[in-house]
Design a protein around this motif. Structure first.
Motif: not given
Length: 513
Positions: A303-311
């Motif tokens: 989930x944290x990686x998903x945020x990073x990919x979006x940013x």
């Protein structure tokens, strides 16, 4: 005489023309000095499932926990330190986010009953404003269907809770089996970024990325399995207040630092310790507490990686300055507090959620927001970002001015809570309550049991129930009065019971329907 009049009229006309020219020059000069008109803000709302407020790296709660992209959002944007849900349960909370209403108003009070007719979701207003909208992920709001819902131009979802691996997605009304070995958190991020890449670049966008993670039973991405196998388990100090001689011991036990009142622990709390949602009976012994704790944190990593990919995608596309990214949990989660796991009740780890907002156009880096905000505030806030007023039927308030550092004199001084007893999980009673910055009053409804009052400043672990203390009777009575007044003023004096055709196993009496 006639000549004089004509000459006077000519001079008057000339003077008027000169004045008009001067006004036009002044207006043009003023406009030239103004900043270009602010483009509509794009918004990406990322929702996780069962992520408690303090399980983020920068909170320093869990030794060894790494959430670099959540940490980045807090560093580059705003951390709303006191964010709450009005009902700590998936479907009611998600409905409150989408409607801006309390559960007793939208009437989605459990995870099973079908959606009522006539609800309006805030993305429907965004569509009318010219936004292109997309939903990606877990819907699970009032029913188990995965069909497209109003307010979204693009739809990617799945039935019920879904699965972590090899899911079937409903893509705009068509069921599509995903590749073998694929992981749901990664797939939902893929679909979101793909849609954003193909969007109409002349229109603003709103994307709702709704993750299954970190809902039980936890399954981390294979790249994260075992990442925290050596993570220490630190038991909260309230974990053993309800313990018996046969209770198990979990990790390093923290000792209470303040007064403890074991006499006035509600009986339903004591008994739940050995139930489906208690630390000694959890999930009928299907998993050990230590593994449960570590797998939760490993599942959170994707989930944290998903945020990073979006940013990262926003920065690559040059959209990071004019796009607001919001990250939130749909409710909290207990890891041993009061001998409990899961959510539903009104204790702090259950009702508090992570809420991070990054948007350089409106938010200064490192902003900390101490005011109490709620999930019903999400819809009005996003609508204000889109230049829309808050509809009269919404009970939440926009906190956009607070994010901008602007004071709101009449901002709330307390939050209210409601949870309605569920037939499938009868261990937790119906609960109402009120919470200020200092005190919390919990009304355990419909059971022959004790109510609760905590000074959460002096007793953040909620181990000293003050409900019988003579010194706090006025506080308890006032909060109880406030609670009933809130219910009456918002139409919540009747429990919105619903029938359902769903066959759900009663986990207390396994095998009965």
């Amino acid at each position: 005489m006639e000549r004089i009049r004509n000459k006077t009229a000519w001079y008057g006309t000339l003077g008027l023309m000169v004045c008009l020219v001067l006004v036009a020059v002044a207006v043009f000069s003023f406009q030239a000095k103004q900043k270009p008109r602010q483009q509509p803000l794009n918004v990406i709302f990322i929702l996780s499932d069962d992520h408690r407020y303090d399980f983020m790296g920068f909170m320093n709660k869990v030794p060894g926990l790494q959430t670099p992209h959540m940490d980045r959002m807090a560093r580059e944007g705003a951390h709303l330190q006191n964010a709450f849900v009005t009902t700590s349960l998936c479907s009611p909370s998600r409905a409150s986010i989408l409607t801006g209403q309390y559960a007793h108003t939208h009437t989605i009070v459990d995870n099973n009953a079908p959606l009522p007719e006539g609800l309006t979701f805030f993305p429907q207003y965004l569509q009318k404003q010219g936004y292109q909208t997309g939903f990606f992920g877990k819907w699970h709001m009032g029913n188990v269907d995965d069909m497209p819902q109003p307010g979204f131009d693009q739809w990617v979802s799945f039935k019920g809770q879904g699965v972590y691996y090899d899911p079937v997605f409903n893509i705009n009304g068509k069921s599509v089996q995903q590749a073998k070995g694929s992981y749901t958190t990664d797939l939902l991020t893929d679909y979101t970024l793909e849609w954003l890449s193909k969007r109409d670049k002349k229109k603003p966008f709103f994307a709702y990325l709704s993750h299954k993670g970190v809902h039980a039973e936890f399954q981390p991405a294979r790249r994260h399995e075992g990442k925290y196998k050596n993570m220490p388990i630190i038991s909260p100090p309230s974990m053993y207040l309800t313990a018996t001689d046969s209770s198990k011991v979990y990790g390093q036990r923290q000792e209470p630092t303040g007064p403890v009142n074991t006499r006035d622990i509600p009986e339903w709390v004591r008994r739940q310790r050995w139930s489906w949602h208690g630390v000694d009976g959890m999930y009928d012994g299907d998993i050990k507490f230590d593994d449960f704790y570590r797998r939760y944190n490993e599942t959170l990593m994707s989930v944290d990686e998903s945020i990073g990919r979006v940013l990262d995608w926003l920065k690559k596309e040059g959209l990071d300055k004019n796009t607001v990214v919001i990250y939130m949990g749909d409710n909290g989660f207990m890891f041993g507090e009061h001998g409990l796991i899961d959510k539903r009740h009104m204790y702090e780890p259950s009702i508090r959620v992570p809420l991070l907002v990054r948007g350089p156009a409106v938010i200064k880096p490192g902003t900390k927001v101490p005011q109490m905000v709620m999930n019903i505030d999400i819809a009005p806030t996003i609508m204000e970002m889109a230049g829309l007023p808050t509809p009269e039927n919404m009970q939440g308030k926009s906190f956009l001015p607070i994010l901008k550092g602007q004071p709101i004199p009449d901002w709330r001084d307390k939050v209210y809570y409601e949870y309605y007893w569920e037939w499938a999980f009868p261990q937790t009673p119906t609960i109402f309550g009120a919470r200020t910055d200092q005190y919390k009053y919990i009304f355990n409804h419909g059971v022959w049991d004790i109510n609760e009052l905590y000074d959460i400043k002096a007793d953040p672990e909620e181990m000293n129930n003050l409900i019988r203390d003579p010194k706090y009777q006025d506080v308890a009575m006032q909060l109880k009065k406030d609670m009933w007044n809130w219910l009456e003023a918002t139409g919540g004096m009747q429990i919105p019971l619903k029938g359902t055709d769903s066959k759900r196993i009663d986990h207390l009496y396994r095998g009965t329907y």
